[in-house]
Design a protein around this motif. Structure first.
Motif, PDB file in Angstrom:
ATOM      1  N   ASP A  88       0.791  -1.228   0.000  1.00 22.73           N
ATOM      2  CA  ASP A  88       0.000   0.000   0.000  1.00 22.73           C
ATOM      3  C   ASP A  88       0.827   1.283   0.000  1.00 22.73           C
ATOM      4  O   ASP A  88       0.290   2.364  -0.268  1.00 22.73           O
ATOM      5  N   PHE A  89       2.128   1.187   0.299  1.00 20.53           N
ATOM      6  CA  PHE A  89       2.971   2.380   0.316  1.00 20.53           C
ATOM      7  C   PHE A  89       4.078   2.341  -0.732  1.00 20.53           C
ATOM      8  O   PHE A  89       4.820   3.310  -0.883  1.00 20.53           O
ATOM      9  N   THR A 123     -11.345   0.557   6.523  1.00 12.58           N
ATOM     10  CA  THR A 123     -12.370  -0.297   5.934  1.00 12.58           C
ATOM     11  C   THR A 123     -13.101   0.431   4.816  1.00 12.58           C
ATOM     12  O   THR A 123     -13.739  -0.199   3.975  1.00 12.58           O
ATOM     13  N   VAL A 124     -13.005   1.747   4.785  1.00 21.39           N
ATOM     14  CA  VAL A 124     -13.631   2.538   3.724  1.00 21.39           C
ATOM     15  C   VAL A 124     -12.823   2.426   2.435  1.00 21.39           C
ATOM     16  O   VAL A 124     -13.375   2.216   1.348  1.00 21.39           O
ATOM     17  N   LEU A 125     -11.494   2.561   2.558  1.00 25.08           N
ATOM     18  CA  LEU A 125     -10.614   2.514   1.387  1.00 25.08           C
ATOM     19  C   LEU A 125     -10.132   1.105   1.057  1.00 25.08           C
ATOM     20  O   LEU A 125      -9.651   0.851  -0.043  1.00 25.08           O
ATOM     21  N   GLY A 126     -10.222   0.192   2.039  1.00 22.82           N
ATOM     22  CA  GLY A 126      -9.734  -1.166   1.823  1.00 22.82           C
ATOM     23  C   GLY A 126      -8.225  -1.230   1.711  1.00 22.82           C
ATOM     24  O   GLY A 126      -7.686  -2.052   0.959  1.00 22.82           O
ATOM     25  N   VAL A 129     -13.444   7.814   9.911  1.00 25.14           N
ATOM     26  CA  VAL A 129     -14.399   6.752  10.249  1.00 25.14           C
ATOM     27  C   VAL A 129     -13.931   5.434   9.642  1.00 25.14           C
ATOM     28  O   VAL A 129     -13.342   5.399   8.561  1.00 25.14           O
ATOM     29  N   GLY A 130     -14.198   4.337  10.350  1.00 21.24           N
ATOM     30  CA  GLY A 130     -13.956   3.003   9.809  1.00 21.24           C
ATOM     31  C   GLY A 130     -12.504   2.593   9.773  1.00 21.24           C
ATOM     32  O   GLY A 130     -12.081   1.925   8.830  1.00 21.24           O
ATOM     33  N   CYS A 131     -11.745   2.963  10.792  1.00 22.85           N
ATOM     34  CA  CYS A 131     -10.322   2.625  10.821  1.00 22.85           C
ATOM     35  C   CYS A 131      -9.985   1.688  11.973  1.00 22.85           C
ATOM     36  O   CYS A 131     -10.461   1.871  13.093  1.00 22.85           O
ATOM     37  N   LEU A 164     -15.810  -8.175   5.702  1.00 24.68           N
ATOM     38  CA  LEU A 164     -16.493  -7.106   4.981  1.00 24.68           C
ATOM     39  C   LEU A 164     -16.636  -7.461   3.493  1.00 24.68           C
ATOM     40  O   LEU A 164     -17.639  -7.119   2.872  1.00 24.68           O
ATOM     41  N   SER A 165     -15.645  -8.134   2.965  1.00 24.65           N
ATOM     42  CA  SER A 165     -15.711  -8.554   1.576  1.00 24.65           C
ATOM     43  C   SER A 165     -16.838  -9.548   1.350  1.00 24.65           C
ATOM     44  O   SER A 165     -17.570  -9.477   0.358  1.00 24.65           O
ATOM     45  N   LYS A 166     -17.016 -10.465   2.292  1.00 27.80           N
ATOM     46  CA  LYS A 166     -18.104 -11.444   2.183  1.00 27.80           C
ATOM     47  C   LYS A 166     -19.456 -10.757   2.301  1.00 27.80           C
ATOM     48  O   LYS A 166     -20.404 -11.111   1.606  1.00 27.80           O
TER      49      LYS A 166
END
Length: 230
Positions: free
Chosen positions: A124-125, A153-156, A172-174, A225-227
């Motif tokens: 990712d980096f 979880t927002v950006l995956g 949000v969602g981290c 989350l993917s499921k």
């Protein structure tokens, strides 16, 4: 003079017993063995005391919230609004300190290139070194707060964030992976205003086993989350 800590669990239980209420929650700070020699004993003690104070204050706010009048709550000013702000301030302060103390002070700090942590940060980096540079930039930018690597979880994907104080700029969602306190209280006694030297010192002793466990939890979250999205 030694400050005697109040047993907040007993105090809150007594308050709720007197008021005939059911208890919402009680927190307690963890105890850590910080083996690092990159921080003085006085600095460690002062920082631990700050951590304890967040947990104690959170219990006080929790008890006050249980009996706070809610009908007059409004966005401009109300006692309930003030208590909710204090709840988040102390909750985050306690939780972030737990993360910080858990993932520093590893005298045998090693990350392997085949670990999930290394592979995900590199994915990712671009490179592990690029992650380090970006994380340090966040740590230098935060205003008396925190630098974290999180799974969004927002950006995956994993990203670095800074938090000013205990409450500003939290997306949000981290899910937190690695946490470093850059509040002046953490380093001023030993490093004065040289925050960069403090950051570099702490990065030498990251507990990668602890971070690896969090990354594995984040991977499980991503899979669930993917499921759910299918």
């Amino acid at each position: 003079m030694t400050k005697k800590r109040v047993n907040m669990r007993n105090l809150k239980s007594q308050i709720r017993k007197d008021l005939g209420l059911n208890e919402a929650y009680v927190t307690a700070s963890k105890k850590f063995d910080l083996n690092t020699e990159l921080l003085s004993q006085k600095a460690k003690k002062a920082h631990s005391n700050l951590y304890d104070d967040y947990s104690d204050k959170l219990n006080v706010v929790s008890a006050q919230l249980d009996v706070a009048e809610r009908e007059s709550a409004n966005p401009n000013y109300s006692y309930y609004r003030c208590l909710k702000q204090e709840e988040i301030h102390n909750l985050n302060g306690s939780y972030l300190h737990t993360l910080h103390f858990d993932n520093i002070s590893d005298l045998n700090s090693v990350i392997t290139m085949d670990s999930i942590t290394f592979l995900r940060l590199e994915r990712d980096f671009g490179t592990f070194e690029d992650w380090q540079k970006d994380f340090i930039a966040c740590a230098l930018s935060a205003r008396n707060g925190w630098a974290l690597t999180v799974y969004s979880t927002v950006l995956g994907r994993y990203l670095n964030i800074m938090i000013d104080g205990n409450t500003s700029h939290i997306p949000v969602g981290c899910f937190p992976i690695f946490c470093l306190c850059v509040n002046e209280a953490a380093y001023f006694r030993d490093y004065l205003d040289d925050r960069k030297s403090y950051i570099y010192a702490m990065m030498k002793e990251v507990n990668w086993n602890m971070v690896e466990g969090r990354v594995k939890d984040a991977e499980r979250i991503a899979k669930l989350l993917s499921k759910g999205a299918k």
